[in-house]
Scaffold this active site. Structure first.
Site, PDB file in Angstrom:
ATOM      1  N   ASP A  79       0.863  -1.218   0.155  1.00 27.15           N
ATOM      2  CA  ASP A  79       0.060  -0.379   0.113  1.00 27.15           C
ATOM      3  C   ASP A  79       0.744   1.151  -0.138  1.00 27.15           C
ATOM      4  O   ASP A  79       1.806   1.532   0.014  1.00 27.15           O
ATOM      5  CB  ASP A  79      -1.099  -0.454   1.076  1.00 27.15           C
ATOM      6  CG  ASP A  79       0.239   0.353   2.841  1.00 27.15           C
ATOM      7  OD1 ASP A  79       0.283  -0.915   2.589  1.00 27.15           O
ATOM      8  OD2 ASP A  79      -0.482   0.663   3.365  1.00 27.15           O
ATOM      9  N   GLU A 143       0.537  -1.242   5.360  1.00 32.40           N
ATOM     10  CA  GLU A 143       1.171  -1.091   6.809  1.00 32.40           C
ATOM     11  C   GLU A 143       0.648   0.525   7.294  1.00 32.40           C
ATOM     12  O   GLU A 143       1.729   1.169   8.210  1.00 32.40           O
ATOM     13  CB  GLU A 143       2.661  -0.777   5.478  1.00 32.40           C
ATOM     14  CG  GLU A 143       3.355  -1.261   6.828  1.00 32.40           C
ATOM     15  CD  GLU A 143       4.513   0.553   7.276  1.00 32.40           C
ATOM     16  OE1 GLU A 143       5.233   0.475   6.883  1.00 32.40           O
ATOM     17  OE2 GLU A 143       4.272   1.617   6.212  1.00 32.40           O
TER      18      GLU A 143
HETATM   19 ZN   LIG Z   1       6.512   2.282   3.697  1.00 30.26          ZN
END
Ligand SMILES: [Zn+2]
Length: 397
Positions: A79, A143
């Site tokens: 992401d 993340e």
């Molecule tokens: Zn990162």
């Protein structure tokens, strides 16, 4: 550049806008599906390994070695953070290759790592290479927001009794000019992360109409609390990995700095205070930090708020605790009319082993040895990661 080259493969995944959001509704599931399909197509050998879907779109992949003992985990995330288009001189998802660079959101953070890991494994598979030990690839899909898929990956590994020998994630870099006065590039390897903690400050009192204000209302009291806390930072000091970082930098520093850096362990309190004065980035190395965010109160120009609130985003330095931070905040504000409420408290993360004179660590030495192999002039060193990565959840195993 050929169409199958690593550059075009990286460009192909950068072009897919996999922006993660805290609100799952806003997360473009179709783009993540497209990214997973593209990864499978670009690296078919990797895709043919045991692939376990974790969380919404995370991947955990096992590349079997000659032994399952003491495996290695290589991490990256799929992401990216949202884009403010006006900040970009080129299309952030155009993945243009120009001026010797790939232009796009996520090229560095962190699809470059996804592509590098997949490309390395793919080419070794093609040669029939079998690693000495199992290699796990763990690619999170959130993340930048919740790390839910990394936590799910940890649970899968835990349930299979996997105890990694080395977990390697994003974070550090080989950087020139990162430290004033040090000409050599420095290759920093993060061995721990600060804890991310949020608290809410709330003041409740007399609201009303702005034509008849009372003195010291909620907004003013909140402002005073913020100012007091801003003027009373927590004590500066140097965590052990920072002392080792300075010791390794010392021989590369100009003469007056050399002695201070080399003796940072003995001079730790004074060196910490000096660092705290040397700008926001240096200060963040040496103390727990407070950032004031999400100030809220009045909904209209002429309404005095009955309640004023602010969030304090806190990064807890290893050595401090959430409890000691809360004590400090209450003491610094010194006003029992200001509510101090813990929204989420995260302690600093355990420090992974690293090598110091007289005490080596095999995994750390492997990483620093590779840095020196690729960047012979670089000085490898441990450091404290100031932000947060998915890898912190792997400390559980
Ligand atoms: Zn990162």
């Amino acid at each position: 550049m050929t169409s199958s080259g690593p550059v075009s493969k990286l460009a192909a995944i950068v072009a897919i806008p996999t922006v993660s959001h805290h609100d799952q509704e806003l997360t473009p599931a179709a783009e993540f599906d497209r990214l997973l399909a593209t990864v499978a197509q670009l690296w078919p050998g990797v895709h043919a390994l045991e692939v376990i879907r974790v969380g919404a779109h995370g991947l955990l992949i096992r590349w079997p070695g000659r032994s399952p003992d003491q495996p290695v985990v290589l991490m990256a995330h799929l992401d990216v953070v949202p884009v403010v288009a006006s900040d970009w001189s080129r299309d952030p998802f155009g993945a243009e290759v120009a001026d010797g660079a790939i232009w796009g959101r996520g090229t560095l953070d962190d699809k470059g790592c996804v592509a590098a890991i997949c490309e390395a494994v793919e080419s070794l598979l093609a040669r029939g290479f079998v690693p000495a030990r199992d290699v796990w690839l763990s690619f999170g899909c959130d993340e930048e927001v919740t790390s839910a898929s990394a936590r799910a990956a940890v649970e899968v590994l835990r349930s299979r009794g996997v105890r990694p020998w080395l977990v390697l994630d994003e974070g550090g870099a080989v950087a020139r000019d990162a430290f004033p006065g040090i000409a050599a590039p420095v290759g920093v390897v993060g061995v721990t992360e600060k804890g991310l903690t949020n608290i809410r400050l709330t003041v409740t009192g007399g609201g009303g109409h702005a034509s008849t204000p009372a003195r010291n209302g909620p907004a003013v009291r909140l402002a005073r609390a913020i100012t007091r806390l801003d003027r009373a930072p927590m004590a500066a000091r140097l965590p052990e990995p920072t002392i080792e970082l300075f010791r390794r930098l010392a021989p590369h520093a100009p003469a007056p700095m050399r002695a201070v850096l080399g003796n940072a362990g003995r001079l730790a309190p004074a060196a910490g205070r000096l660092l705290a004065l040397a700008g926001p980035e240096a200060a963040a190395l040496a103390r727990t930090t407070f950032a004031f965010t999400m100030l809220a109160g009045s909904p209209a120009r002429n309404v005095i708020p009955a309640t004023a609130t602010a969030v304090v985003n806190i990064r807890v330095l290893p050595g401090d605790t959430v409890a000691s931070v809360l004590d400090h905040v209450r003491l610094a504000i010194g006003d029992d009319q200001v509510g101090v409420e813990l929204i989420e408290g995260e302690e600093p993360w355990p420090v992974s082993p690293y090598s110091v004179p007289g005490r080596g660590d095999e995994a750390f030495d492997l990483v620093t040895g590779l840095i020196t192999e690729v960047f012979p002039e670089a000085v490898p060193a441990p450091y404290v990661v100031l932000a947060s990565t998915d890898s912190r959840f792997f400390t559980a195993i």
